[in-house]
Enzyme design. Sequence first.
Site, PDB file in Angstrom:
ATOM      1  N   ASP A 214      16.898  23.130  32.882  1.00 25.72           N
ATOM      2  CA  ASP A 214      16.400  21.767  32.678  1.00 25.72           C
ATOM      3  C   ASP A 214      17.500  20.866  32.104  1.00 25.72           C
ATOM      4  OD1 ASP A 214      13.996  20.019  32.625  1.00 25.72           O
ATOM      5  OD2 ASP A 214      14.474  19.907  30.497  1.00 25.72           O
ATOM      6  N   GLU A 266      26.298  40.411  34.125  1.00 25.25           N
ATOM      7  CA  GLU A 266      26.108  41.764  33.593  1.00 25.25           C
ATOM      8  C   GLU A 266      24.931  42.463  34.265  1.00 25.25           C
ATOM      9  OE1 GLU A 266      25.359  41.348  29.450  1.00 25.25           O
ATOM     10  OE2 GLU A 266      27.248  40.292  29.088  1.00 25.25           O
TER      11      GLU A 266
HETATM   12  O1  TEU Z   1      13.867  16.146  33.885  1.00 23.20           O
HETATM   13  C1  TEU Z   1      15.121  15.636  33.527  1.00 23.20           C
HETATM   14  C2  TEU Z   1      15.344  14.242  33.820  1.00 23.20           C
HETATM   15  O2  TEU Z   1      16.413  13.741  33.580  1.00 23.20           O
HETATM   16  C3  TEU Z   1      14.216  13.471  34.363  1.00 23.20           C
HETATM   17  O3  TEU Z   1      13.814  12.604  33.371  1.00 23.20           O
HETATM   18  C4  TEU Z   1      14.614  12.753  35.580  1.00 23.20           C
HETATM   19  O4  TEU Z   1      15.700  11.916  35.340  1.00 23.20           O
HETATM   20  C5  TEU Z   1      13.489  11.908  36.044  1.00 23.20           C
HETATM   21  O5  TEU Z   1      12.288  12.595  35.956  1.00 23.20           O
HETATM   22  C6  TEU Z   1      13.722  11.463  37.457  1.00 23.20           C
HETATM   23  O6  TEU Z   1      12.661  10.665  37.866  1.00 23.20           O
HETATM   24  C7  TEU Z   1      13.543  17.358  33.315  1.00 23.20           C
HETATM   25  C8  TEU Z   1      12.177  17.819  33.779  1.00 23.20           C
HETATM   26  O7  TEU Z   1      12.196  18.049  35.156  1.00 23.20           O
HETATM   27  C9  TEU Z   1      11.165  16.822  33.348  1.00 23.20           C
HETATM   28  O8  TEU Z   1       9.889  17.147  33.813  1.00 23.20           O
HETATM   29  C10 TEU Z   1      11.184  16.767  31.844  1.00 23.20           C
HETATM   30  O9  TEU Z   1      10.325  15.754  31.409  1.00 23.20           O
HETATM   31  C11 TEU Z   1      12.578  16.496  31.300  1.00 23.20           C
HETATM   32  O10 TEU Z   1      13.561  17.309  31.900  1.00 23.20           O
HETATM   33  C12 TEU Z   1      12.648  16.767  29.825  1.00 23.20           C
HETATM   34  O11 TEU Z   1      12.616  18.140  29.590  1.00 23.20           O
END
Ligand code: TEU
Length: 557
Positions: A214, A266
């Site tokens: 993420d 690993e």
């Molecule tokens: O998303 C990362 C992120 O940068 C998003 O905000 C993205 O830019 C945006 O949704 C695009 O429209 C991840 C996950 O996929 C999201 O569901 C989470 O909310 C976020 O990280 C925080 O963990």
Amino acid sequence: MSDEKTTADSTPTATPWWRTAVIYQIYIRSFADGDGDGIGDIAGIRSRLPYLRDLGVDAIWITPFYPSPMADGGYDVADYRDIEPLFGTLADADAMIGEAHDLGLRVIVDIVPNHSSDHHRWFQAALAAAPGSKERERYIFRPGRGANGELAPTDWESAFGGPAWTRLPDGDWYLHLFAPEQPDFDWENPEVVAEFEDILRFWLDRGVDGFRIDVANALKKDQSFPDVGADDENAVLAPVEGPHHPFWDRDDVHEVYRGWRRVADEYAGDRLFVAEAWVDSPDRLAKYVRPGELHTAFNFNIVRAAWDAKELRTTIDGSREASGSVGAPTTWVLSNHDVTRHATRYGRLDSTGGGVTDEARVGPDTPLDPALGLKRARAASLLLLALPGSAYVYQGDELGLPEVVDLPEDVLADPIWERSGHTLRGRDGCRVPIPWTRTGPSFGFGTGEAWLPQPADWAELSAEAQKGVEGSTLELYRQALRLRHDLLHGEDLEWVEVPAQALMFRRRADDGSAVGCLVNLGSEPVPLPAYDKVLVASGPLDDDALPADTAVWLRLS
Ligand code: TEU
């Protein structure tokens, strides 16, 4: 629990599975509810594994299933080594991994290293400790600016809107690039580095085949904590890449992944990392998949591209060149749990052409032609599945599900809704629970009502309504996945010149024949080239022409 760790037998195979895999994304809360509480869970996933095997995907990626107060749909993790009770238990997860493997499906779990939940024991310890303490050094605490520290340490904004800093009663501020309930870890702290390598091992030891990382591009922050500046365009959900940005896509983030790769190496069995990194340039994205770093990264360029032949061709070439230059396969994505579903994007009647733009998520007032959207979505799916590399299918794509644009305001759960002061509805419209059957209180999602309401006309989009029905979106996916599995394993692609409104490329099939994929993105029919056989088409053909917004795979003469 399977302990597949070995140092003797961890040599990667020449063509690891993930170079060409189709990976199905499960947004666990909305996939299938096994215990009738209206929320999807591991029991639900287990009950639907045979469906996924029959669909023909190679792997599943499950969004975070860890204990979480759910301030952000589970992307606020309170304990990285356990399962959220709403979703099941660790024993359920082990059983699911085993059953998936028995059916030939690999399992990818989601790891959230940029931030934890504010309920995580480390953050609780940090709150209980004093400013300047060791406990606070695992997160990013700073004194404020201004005469009394009443101003935030920097001008950084949260991706969900509002300031990225929250002040505690004792005067210290902490950083959260997302919601205040998601404090950012301090990746300068070796304890954080060691903790995450240990968490990787915890899940690798349980037999998972890989990790989706993420916000992989945000872990490292400029230690001088400079302001972004007044013309910050990346404030809301629009990361721009570094290396000079204070937090998005900085060069030093790659150290982290070189360490992670050593951990994965690993283990036997070609474990996979896939980075979620919204960086604009294919070359910056390619840095994440250099030898010795991650295996793959989501390529969001198709998500951002309009339904336009020239734009898509440029996007495909640019992505292939960039990842090819470092020896990595590319990946292809049309939808996920963060963006407007493509069956709706492609039906937009405004000027965006179906590309995701940060300001312009489809909402209740967007002019839409749903039938056009679905027609194009089906064609886009055939394009995606014909491309060399790995492809992602988001749950419900295979049913042609649209975005639910008119969810009642009182059910909206995405933190974006609150954080934007009720100006942005957020991402719930692509997270509505899956309809499995024509009838039942939640169309077979569970035995009770679902946590978000499903539109009444989803009965006819249910898996039950589409199964075995020729021409249904579900059968289109099954057919395409079967053909891809039987024929398309190489990584070659050769463009064929066709009228400018269309795209065509050919691939070498395993049986020595050539397979052509022709997509008509224009409004006039396009003549079919010489061919032996129609393998699959996204809609009816018009004798020897391909109608508008339709795609076809041909065995070429
Ligand atoms: O998303 C990362 C992120 O940068 C998003 O905000 C993205 O830019 C945006 O949704 C695009 O429209 C991840 C996950 O996929 C999201 O569901 C989470 O909310 C976020 O990280 C925080 O963990």
